[in-house]
Design a protein around this motif. Structure first.
Motif, short mmCIF file in Angstrom:
data_model
loop_
_atom_site.label_atom_id
_atom_site.label_comp_id
_atom_site.label_asym_id
_atom_site.label_seq_id
_atom_site.Cartn_x
_atom_site.Cartn_y
_atom_site.Cartn_z
N GLU A 542 -5.39 14.50 6.36
CA GLU A 542 -4.41 13.44 6.46
C GLU A 542 -3.11 14.01 7.05
N ALA A 544 1.22 12.96 8.05
CA ALA A 544 2.34 12.02 8.15
C ALA A 544 3.41 12.70 8.98
N LEU A 600 0.39 13.75 -0.09
CA LEU A 600 1.50 13.01 0.51
C LEU A 600 1.99 11.96 -0.48
N LYS A 602 2.65 8.62 -1.91
CA LYS A 602 2.16 7.28 -1.57
C LYS A 602 2.50 6.31 -2.68
N THR A 603 2.64 5.06 -2.29
CA THR A 603 2.83 4.01 -3.29
C THR A 603 1.46 3.76 -3.93
N GLY A 606 -1.05 2.67 -1.71
CA GLY A 606 -1.57 3.60 -0.72
C GLY A 606 -0.70 3.79 0.51
N LYS A 607 0.48 3.18 0.53
CA LYS A 607 1.37 3.36 1.69
C LYS A 607 2.13 4.68 1.59
N ILE A 608 2.13 5.42 2.67
CA ILE A 608 2.90 6.67 2.68
C ILE A 608 4.39 6.34 2.70
N MET A 609 5.15 6.96 1.79
CA MET A 609 6.58 6.66 1.76
C MET A 609 7.33 7.62 2.68
N ARG A 610 7.46 7.18 3.92
CA ARG A 610 8.08 8.01 4.94
C ARG A 610 9.56 8.27 4.67
N LEU A 630 5.86 5.70 -6.91
CA LEU A 630 4.80 6.55 -6.35
C LEU A 630 3.59 6.61 -7.28
#
Ligand code: 6R9
Length: 647
Positions: A542, A544, A600, A602-603, A606-610, A630
């Protein structure tokens, strides 16, 4: 921040006064039909338009300007100057090697463009066909673009630094069966294997079902390259077999002129589509007023023709205005960091327009490279591509321009066709780092994340509330994506993707992208593109990618990479990942930093917290914000620890 007031000498030669700017601007937004009916006449129409503006941002998005007029863009850039300025230099080419230069007059440009148009026609290219152009910075790039415009074909220029894969994707998306390229390019003394890359790209595109039937090749270095009989042809041979004139095709104002691929926050690069009439009016009027261009002056936009800046401000704007436009094959630090200023002296350049990243790099090389040259011909400086830091602005102003030349910091995008926010020389007081005020017809608005309009001195997301003639019309082949990308975040408004501050004088200060686009040395990269290149590496689980502040490039590419079980996080692997991304996208996407990350942030969905990754990349650990949503908050501690240990 200090303000640099308009100097008396600047005011005296200005095209309009500050009061006229105010009055014209007001009219341009209160009576766009009247304003543009008048200024639309600055280009030649075959059949004059009777309708001016027909645009809507909601509920449907539809943008048409001068829709019943007809014209030919190449005739506007060439033929209409022949009588008065046929022997004036249209393109002043400076080679990578300082000993090489060429001067192409408007008359010679006419002949070359006609011949290239006829060669394309002889291969069956007709109105509406897409022609891909993958070229170095040589005059033949301009011939190719104008030849397409002459016969109504749509050009899609792909920057010569892109990889075979990137080129193939663009050929496929545009369904293009014709390619114009060169044997090799030359930059900084090094050869760029264009035809070799093109051959690979054609093979990849062919497997995906897009066959390239014609490859027109320009001989630049004379290097040994393959030749596919029946498919390939040499320009220097083919040009002798066709007529030297070619009547320009009568095109509708809204017929496409070109597609240019650009990165967005999601998915593959989008084919930004520009049409003929409105685009040319915009290119021409902005070039005229922003650079205060006068006949006989030497104008130099030091961009690459593969970017929108090259399209609008090396080619279409200046040529529509009958200018002498400099085209530079090389790079700013070859043979040494004095090169640009030597070229200025050699060709007596009056106006130079370049990117902040180059200014910062030259500033770093030391003043003596500048002060050893005269630069007395310069009277106007410009920048574009990214926010310019006040320090670099002041260096450009003081050291390069000797405090004689106003600077225009021009804010715009591939999508906008030409400049939106900019000072006008001799009209607008300058503030280092600010793009200052909107051009005619441009209505900026700042909104918060909910879309509430913010008034006065404030910061927010930059939208434009109504259309201007140079605006892109659609994403090629995907109008829904156009609507989604630009008009859905804030309904009924064009959203630029940029953050912006407005000060107490109403001046705009662009602060950079607020979406997942990174601006590396003025080149746009989608984080999604770099991520998908990384995860296609066999060791990667994975990835980011975020931008972080970089002294020279403005933003650098910071990659968080999670490896597959059993893979070792070594320096060797880092090198292999960098090489892989360069191979997949091109050298401009080279990662600056790679951090191996066990996980990484993630919420739970499953969203990556950029947002968090950006802060860590910026070394801004105190401002990580709320991490409670998270799925696994300990991931962040781990990332911070790794970052601090610089592992
Ligand atoms: C012309 C061009 C567009 C993005 C844009 C913004 C940044 C361009 C700028 C600037 C601050 C300026 N940008 N000019 N930021 N001040 N004068 O660069 O087009 O390659 O599409 O990039 O570049 O972030 O959104 P493009």
């Amino acid at each position: 921040m200090e303000k640099i007031a308009v100097k008396e000498e600047w005011r005296q030669r200005a095209l309009i006064t500050a009061e006229e700017y105010q009055a014209w601007y007001r009219r341009s937004v209160e009576d766009p039909d009247g304003f543009w009916a008048e200024h639309g006449k600055r280009i030649d129409w075959m059949k004059p338009f009777t309708k001016v503006k027909n645009t809507s941002f909601a509920p449907d998005v539809s943008i048409k300007w001068f829709e019943d007029g007809t014209l030919n863009v190449s005739a506007n850039c060439i033929d209409r100057h022949l009588e008065e300025r046929g022997d004036a230099v249209a393109i002043l080419w400076e080679g990578d090697n300082p000993a090489e230069s060429r001067k192409i007059t408007y008359r010679e440009l006419h002949e070359n463009v006609c011949r290239m148009a006829n060669v394309l026609k002889s291969r069956g290219v007709k109105r509406g066909d897409r022609v891909t152009i993958y070229m170095p910075m040589i005059p033949e790039s301009a011939f190719a673009m104008l030849a397409c415009a002459r016969i109504g074909a749509i050009h899609s220029v792909v920057f010569g630094g892109f990889s075979p894969d990137s080129l193939a994707n663009r050929i496929e998306d545009a369904r293009s069966s014709v390619l114009i390229t060169a044997d090799e390019g030359l930059r900084g003394g090094r050869k760029v294997p264009l035809k070799k890359n093109a051959d690979k790209a054609i093979e990849i595109a062919g497997k995906a079902g897009q066959k390239v039937e014609t490859v027109l090749m320009i001989r630049r270095t004379g290097g040994d390259v393959g030749f596919a009989e029946g498919r390939d042809l040499w320009w220097h041979e083919a040009r002798e077999t066709v007529e030297a004139t070619c009547a320009p095709e009568e095109m509708g104002a809204e017929d496409p002129l070109f597609i240019l691929y650009t990165s967005g926050s999601t998915g593959k690069p989008k084919g930004v589509l520009h049409t003929s009439g409105g685009y040319l009016v915009w290119a021409s009027i902005t070039h005229h007023y922003i650079f205060d261009y006068r006949p006989g002056e030497i104008y130099w936009c030091a961009a690459d023709i593969g970017w929108v800046t090259g399209h609008t401000y090396i080619l279409y704007g200046p040529l529509a205005n009958g200018a002498t436009t400099v085209m530079f094959e090389g790079i700013p630090n070859y043979p040494d960091a004095s090169r640009l200023w030597q070229v200025v002296d050699k060709h007596k350049v009056n106006i130079i327009y370049m990117a902040p990243t180059a200014i910062r790099a030259l500033m770093g090389a030391g003043d003596s490279f500048v002060t050893s040259t005269s630069r007395e011909s310069l009277r106007q400086l410009g920048t574009v591509g990214e926010p310019i830091n006040p320090e670099a602005w002041l260096w450009y102003y003081r050291v390069v321009g000797d405090e004689r030349c106003p600077i225009v910091d021009t804010y715009w995008q591939t999508e906008t066709g030409g400049t939106l926010i900019t000072p006008l020389p001799g009209v607008t007081d300058l503030k280092p780092g600010s793009a200052t005020l909107p051009f005619f017809g441009v209505q900026p608005q700042l909104v918060d994340s909910e879309g509430t309009v913010l008034e006065g001195a404030t910061s927010g997301n930059l939208c434009i509330v109504d259309s201007w003639p140079g605006q892109m019309r659609t994403v090629y082949g995907d109008h829904e994506r156009f609507v989604q990308t630009y008009f859905s975040t804030y309904k009924g408004k064009y959203f630029t993707g940029d953050g912006c501050r407005r000060d107490e004088d109403g001046y705009y200060w662009i602060t950079g992208r607020v979406d997942d686009v990174i601006n590396v040395s003025g080149h746009r990269m989608g984080t999604a593109e770099v991520e998908s290149a990384l995860v296609s590496h066999p060791a990667v689980a994975e990835a980011a990618v975020v931008g972080y502040p970089h002294d020279l490039k403005g933003q650098g590419i910071y990659c968080y990479v999670t490896l597959l079980d059993g893979e070792e996080p070594t320096d060797e692997l880092k090198k292999s990942l960098i090489a892989h991304v360069r191979e997949e996208i091109g050298p401009i996407a080279s990662p600056d930093k790679i951090q191996f990350a066990p996980g990484l942030p993630k919420t739970r969905s499953g969203k990556i917290m950029r947002r968090i990754l950006r802060k860590i990349a910026e070394d801004d650990f105190g401002a990580l914000g709320d991490t409670s949503t998270l799925a696994d908050p300990t991931v962040v501690e781990d990332l911070v620890e790794h970052r601090q240990n610089r592992r």
